[in-house]
Design a protein around this motif. Structure first.
Motif, PDB file in Angstrom:
ATOM      1  N   LYS A 320      34.691  41.212  37.043  1.00 27.39           N
ATOM      2  CA  LYS A 320      33.987  42.354  37.644  1.00 27.39           C
ATOM      3  C   LYS A 320      32.539  42.022  37.991  1.00 27.39           C
ATOM      4  O   LYS A 320      32.014  42.476  39.000  1.00 27.39           O
ATOM      5  N   SER A 321      31.894  41.197  37.166  1.00 26.38           N
ATOM      6  CA  SER A 321      30.497  40.871  37.452  1.00 26.38           C
ATOM      7  C   SER A 321      30.363  40.004  38.708  1.00 26.38           C
ATOM      8  O   SER A 321      29.295  39.918  39.301  1.00 26.38           O
ATOM      9  N   GLN A 322      31.470  39.355  39.130  1.00 26.11           N
ATOM     10  CA  GLN A 322      31.477  38.575  40.375  1.00 26.11           C
ATOM     11  C   GLN A 322      32.086  39.373  41.531  1.00 26.11           C
ATOM     12  O   GLN A 322      32.539  38.805  42.525  1.00 26.11           O
ATOM     13  N   GLY A 323      32.129  40.692  41.375  1.00 25.51           N
ATOM     14  CA  GLY A 323      32.691  41.520  42.433  1.00 25.51           C
ATOM     15  C   GLY A 323      34.195  41.396  42.538  1.00 25.51           C
ATOM     16  O   GLY A 323      34.768  41.605  43.613  1.00 25.51           O
ATOM     17  N   GLY A 324      34.851  41.045  41.431  1.00 29.74           N
ATOM     18  CA  GLY A 324      36.307  40.915  41.418  1.00 29.74           C
ATOM     19  C   GLY A 324      36.817  39.582  41.914  1.00 29.74           C
ATOM     20  O   GLY A 324      38.034  39.398  42.044  1.00 29.74           O
ATOM     21  N   ASP A 325      35.930  38.615  42.164  1.00 25.27           N
ATOM     22  CA  ASP A 325      36.330  37.336  42.758  1.00 25.27           C
ATOM     23  C   ASP A 325      37.255  36.548  41.834  1.00 25.27           C
ATOM     24  O   ASP A 325      36.943  36.298  40.674  1.00 25.27           O
ATOM     25  N   LEU A 326      38.417  36.155  42.358  1.00 21.80           N
ATOM     26  CA  LEU A 326      39.365  35.323  41.617  1.00 21.80           C
ATOM     27  C   LEU A 326      39.421  33.907  42.167  1.00 21.80           C
ATOM     28  O   LEU A 326      40.191  33.080  41.684  1.00 21.80           O
ATOM     29  N   GLY A 327      38.620  33.626  43.187  1.00 19.40           N
ATOM     30  CA  GLY A 327      38.599  32.287  43.758  1.00 19.40           C
ATOM     31  C   GLY A 327      39.825  32.016  44.615  1.00 19.40           C
ATOM     32  O   GLY A 327      40.538  32.919  45.062  1.00 19.40           O
ATOM     33  N   TRP A 328      40.076  30.714  44.840  1.00 23.22           N
ATOM     34  CA  TRP A 328      41.218  30.285  45.655  1.00 23.22           C
ATOM     35  C   TRP A 328      42.452  30.159  44.775  1.00 23.22           C
ATOM     36  O   TRP A 328      42.444  29.445  43.787  1.00 23.22           O
ATOM     37  N   LEU A 329      43.512  30.865  45.138  1.00 20.58           N
ATOM     38  CA  LEU A 329      44.743  30.893  44.349  1.00 20.58           C
ATOM     39  C   LEU A 329      45.875  30.209  45.102  1.00 20.58           C
ATOM     40  O   LEU A 329      45.937  30.245  46.330  1.00 20.58           O
ATOM     41  N   GLU A 330      46.767  29.588  44.333  1.00 25.86           N
ATOM     42  CA  GLU A 330      47.965  28.978  44.896  1.00 25.86           C
ATOM     43  C   GLU A 330      49.186  29.704  44.354  1.00 25.86           C
ATOM     44  O   GLU A 330      49.109  30.403  43.346  1.00 25.86           O
ATOM     45  N   LYS A 331      50.318  29.507  45.001  1.00 26.41           N
ATOM     46  CA  LYS A 331      51.549  30.118  44.506  1.00 26.41           C
ATOM     47  C   LYS A 331      51.891  29.536  43.138  1.00 26.41           C
ATOM     48  O   LYS A 331      51.682  28.361  42.871  1.00 26.41           O
ATOM     49  N   GLY A 332      52.429  30.401  42.295  1.00 24.85           N
ATOM     50  CA  GLY A 332      52.804  29.982  40.950  1.00 24.85           C
ATOM     51  C   GLY A 332      51.728  30.194  39.913  1.00 24.85           C
ATOM     52  O   GLY A 332      51.946  29.928  38.737  1.00 24.85           O
ATOM     53  N   LEU A 333      50.559  30.692  40.331  1.00 26.35           N
ATOM     54  CA  LEU A 333      49.465  30.867  39.384  1.00 26.35           C
ATOM     55  C   LEU A 333      49.286  32.308  38.937  1.00 26.35           C
ATOM     56  O   LEU A 333      48.541  32.568  38.006  1.00 26.35           O
ATOM     57  N   THR A 334      49.915  33.245  39.602  1.00 27.26           N
ATOM     58  CA  THR A 334      49.673  34.652  39.296  1.00 27.26           C
ATOM     59  C   THR A 334      50.940  35.350  38.861  1.00 27.26           C
ATOM     60  O   THR A 334      52.053  34.813  38.967  1.00 27.26           O
ATOM     61  N   ASP A 335      50.773  36.553  38.398  1.00 26.66           N
ATOM     62  CA  ASP A 335      51.906  37.404  38.071  1.00 26.66           C
ATOM     63  C   ASP A 335      52.780  37.560  39.320  1.00 26.66           C
ATOM     64  O   ASP A 335      52.262  37.665  40.440  1.00 26.66           O
ATOM     65  N   PRO A 336      54.116  37.552  39.185  1.00 27.57           N
ATOM     66  CA  PRO A 336      54.995  37.619  40.366  1.00 27.57           C
ATOM     67  C   PRO A 336      54.695  38.785  41.299  1.00 27.57           C
ATOM     68  O   PRO A 336      54.681  38.618  42.525  1.00 27.57           O
ATOM     69  N   ALA A 337      54.459  39.961  40.746  1.00 27.80           N
ATOM     70  CA  ALA A 337      54.187  41.121  41.602  1.00 27.80           C
ATOM     71  C   ALA A 337      52.867  40.937  42.345  1.00 27.80           C
ATOM     72  O   ALA A 337      52.758  41.248  43.541  1.00 27.80           O
ATOM     73  N   PHE A 338      51.871  40.416  41.664  1.00 26.09           N
ATOM     74  CA  PHE A 338      50.569  40.150  42.287  1.00 26.09           C
ATOM     75  C   PHE A 338      50.726  39.123  43.400  1.00 26.09           C
ATOM     76  O   PHE A 338      50.208  39.287  44.511  1.00 26.09           O
ATOM     77  N   GLU A 339      51.481  38.041  43.115  1.00 25.30           N
ATOM     78  CA  GLU A 339      51.670  36.981  44.099  1.00 25.30           C
ATOM     79  C   GLU A 339      52.423  37.478  45.324  1.00 25.30           C
ATOM     80  O   GLU A 339      52.066  37.166  46.466  1.00 25.30           O
ATOM     81  N   THR A 340      53.476  38.251  45.102  1.00 20.17           N
ATOM     82  CA  THR A 340      54.257  38.780  46.228  1.00 20.17           C
ATOM     83  C   THR A 340      53.374  39.605  47.153  1.00 20.17           C
ATOM     84  O   THR A 340      53.422  39.460  48.381  1.00 20.17           O
ATOM     85  N   ALA A 341      52.541  40.453  46.556  1.00 24.09           N
ATOM     86  CA  ALA A 341      51.661  41.295  47.371  1.00 24.09           C
ATOM     87  C   ALA A 341      50.627  40.448  48.106  1.00 24.09           C
ATOM     88  O   ALA A 341      50.372  40.645  49.299  1.00 24.09           O
TER      89      ALA A 341
END
Length: 638
Positions: A320-341
């Motif tokens: 939150k202190s970075q404005g919600g920044d999660l950086g650069w993401l690749e497939k396989g790194l996130t929750d399935p529902a998050f990744e699909t969206a």
């Protein structure tokens, strides 16, 4: 090393912290336990999560190596390896596990972008000042690690620092506290003192009978050190050079098999706002969270800035202190529902609320990087190098296996050395504190002095010095401790007895003179007895450089004088059996108003750091009190 964000965030963030979760499935659980009763091997367990002996041993050896590098030839291995030191390292591992658990509960995350930036900024992974992925891969493998393992270690390290770093920022220091601190910090004191040294050594006579009695009663102090030397065979993959040259077809086949390694996957730069839903939340709580997420979504559609809303309303403490920044993401790194969206979105889109195990996410896709495949010619040299490394490792593993089998049938190192054309080497004599060459390695020293090698005369099991680097050792020479002759240690004993007598006489003299000072005699009268001079010191601060540090420290522990003519007195022990009798006459607090703004700000920062340290220490103590922490003391000392 980054498995899925789902595996390491508590939210998208916290699962980066969790590591690998192993679920043990079970039919026939009762029979399994009966047939194969489990033997505990952990050194500590924190809320059911074990800290293994291997984890502890690695952490302890790393710490030991750091100290050895820092102190160099002055490093004393025997003095270093104490139960207290081992407990200190274990406590740090327990604290890390406590923080990891807290991160999971609070949803603290380590953005992948932060890990990536750290790796790319590391000079060891750079060529001509720029990140070199081939160099990175090579050095990680040379250290016996995988990229995933190395990155997981970074995430764990960053994760255990995030909460303490956050706590360190919450301390508020008032102006009144700064003034009080400065009054004490810069306080000065006026005092007089008489210092006298211990009596001269030539005044002490030691009888031969006393020396002989001490020798008889303390014979264990005068033993020669136990020493051994080893015969050994060393096997090191790094020294096993292969003469095989891979042809073009072999390299192309490897390229086709490992093309995924040379493919930069599509990456998506994302931010999110998390509306957290507690585990086992009821329907009403879930509905309320969804309504809150929809309300934030409406604000975004209405033109509100996504980053500003993330800072204000996101429940992900890590981003939150970075404005919600999660950086650069690749497939396989996130929750399935998050990744699909995320992968269904276009650049600039903001998603509707997406439900995951940690709550509802509003996802913003800020940018997209297309995936690319490196051509064969670009990676040909790397493939050839990898082929040779693999061939060396194969030859090493094959030879190591044969060597273990051969020594199992015939423990003679000489025969094994001849059979496999390996040099049979020997160490010089060394003690339990270690020696030179392989004997400087704690694992070798431990194995060498273990009963199997030292008492039973066996050849050791393979001792790992580094990845793909082992030795097998056998006892060569053994010098057992013997008591040194009395004549050899006579003067050493005389010195010990003289020191004891001098210390006793110095203490008796100091006590006698201090009793006279307490009864009202002046320092000048005391000084005359020992033919010394009264030293008068004025406006002495805590960090006075021209006086004995211990003397000053003890003077600043004394209470303020009751009156000008009633000084506070003290008897202070100094190094080498010297003593000082002190009369403290004046205590003057500093005037903070005379300091400039810069000095006051420095004091504020110093106080804030102290408050922060206390906050972190208190937080860890609270975590430990609420956690189920078990320490296996017997296994810790092994």
């Amino acid at each position: 090393m980054l498995q899925t964000l789902h595996d390491r965030f508590s939210g998208i963030a916290a699962k980066i912290l969790l590591g690998v979760v192993v679920i043990v499935f079970g039919g026939f659980f009762g029979i399994e336990q009966y047939m194969n009763p489990k033997t505990d091997t952990f050194v500590a367990k924190v809320d059911g999560k074990e800290i293994s002996q291997d984890q502890f041993r690695q952490a302890y050896n790393n710490y030991r190596s750091q100290m050895q590098r820092a102190y160099g030839t002055q490093f004393d291995a025997a003095a270093f390896d104490t139960p207290e030191r081992k407990r200190q390292v274990l406590d740090q591992l327990v604290n890390e596990q406590l923080l990891a658990g807290a991160n999971e509960k609070l949803g603290v995350m380590v953005p992948f972008s932060q890990v990536k930036q750290m790796i790319e900024a590391e000079p060891a992974f750079q060529t001509d000042g720029k990140f070199d992925r081939n160099l990175y891969n090579m050095r990680i493998r040379a250290a016996g690690m995988t990229e995933r393992g190395y990155e997981e270690g970074l995430i764990k390290d960053l994760a255990t620092r995030q909460l303490p770093a956050g706590l360190a920022q919450i301390g508020v220091v008032t102006n009144a506290e700064i003034d009080s601190f400065l009054k004490l910090r810069d306080q000065t004191r006026d005092f007089g003192y008489v210092k006298f040294e211990r009596p001269a050594a030539d005044a002490i006579k030691v009888a031969d009978a006393d020396i002989e009695k001490y020798y008889k009663d303390h014979g264990g102090e005068f033993m020669t050190p136990e020493k051994i030397s080893l015969a050994y065979i060393e096997l090191d993959a790094a020294k096993m050079k292969s003469d095989v040259t891979p042809d073009e077809a072999t390299l192309k086949q490897r390229y086709d098999e490992q093309k995924a390694r040379f493919t930069a996957p599509e990456q998506r730069q994302a931010s999110h706002i998390l509306v957290k839903v507690e585990k086992n939340a009821n329907a009403d709580a879930q509905k309320a969270a969804l309504e809150k997420a929809k309300a934030i979504e409406a604000e975004i559609k209405g033109g509100k800035d996504f980053a500003a809303l993330a800072k204000e309303k996101s429940d992900d403490l890590g981003s939150k202190s970075q404005g919600g920044d999660l950086g650069w993401l690749e497939k396989g790194l996130t929750d399935p529902a998050f990744e699909t969206a995320l992968w269904a979105m276009k650049k600039g889109d903001v998603s509707a609320p997406v439900l995951s195990p940690e709550g509802y996410h509003l996802i913003q896709l800020r940018d997209v990087r297309e995936g690319k495949v490196k051509p064969f010619e670009e990676v040909k040299a790397e493939l050839a190098k990898q082929y040779l490394e693999t061939e060396n490792e194969r030859r090493y593993s094959d030879l190591a296996g044969k060597l273990v089998d051969a020594l199992g049938n015939d423990p003679s190192l000489a025969n094994a050395a001849k059979q496999f054309n390996l040099p049979l080497q020997k160490t010089t004599l060394f003690t339990r504190a270690g020696g030179e060459g392989i004997a400087a390695n704690p694992a070798v020293t431990k194995a060498a002095f273990a009963p199997g090698v030292l008492v039973e005369g066996n050849t050791s099991d393979a001792i790992t010095l580094a990845p793909n680097h082992v030795v097998f050792v056998h006892l060569d020479q053994h010098e057992t401790p013997v008591q040194k002759p009395l004549d050899q240690v006579r003067e050493e004993i005389r010195g010990k007895l003289v020191t004891v007598q001098l210390a006793k006489q110095a203490k008796e003299q100091a006590d006698t003179l201090y009793a006279r000072l307490q009864k009202g005699e002046a320092l000048e009268q005391i000084a005359a007895v020992v033919k010394a001079k009264v030293e008068q010191e004025k406006d002495i601060g805590r960090n006075a450089a021209n006086l004995d540090g211990r003397l000053v420290a003890e003077v600043f522990k004394l209470a303020r004088p009751a009156a000008a003519d009633k000084p506070t007195t003290a008897e202070i022990a100094l190094p080498n059996d010297a003593y000082a009798l002190v009369a403290l006459t004046v205590v003057k607090d500093a005037d903070p108003s005379k300091l400039d703004a810069k000095s006051k700000e420095a004091a504020r920062n110093q106080l804030a750091q102290g408050y922060s340290n206390d906050a972190v220490r208190g937080f860890l103590e609270a975590l430990r009190k609420s956690a189920d922490v078990k320490i296996a003391e017997d296994r810790l000392l092994q």
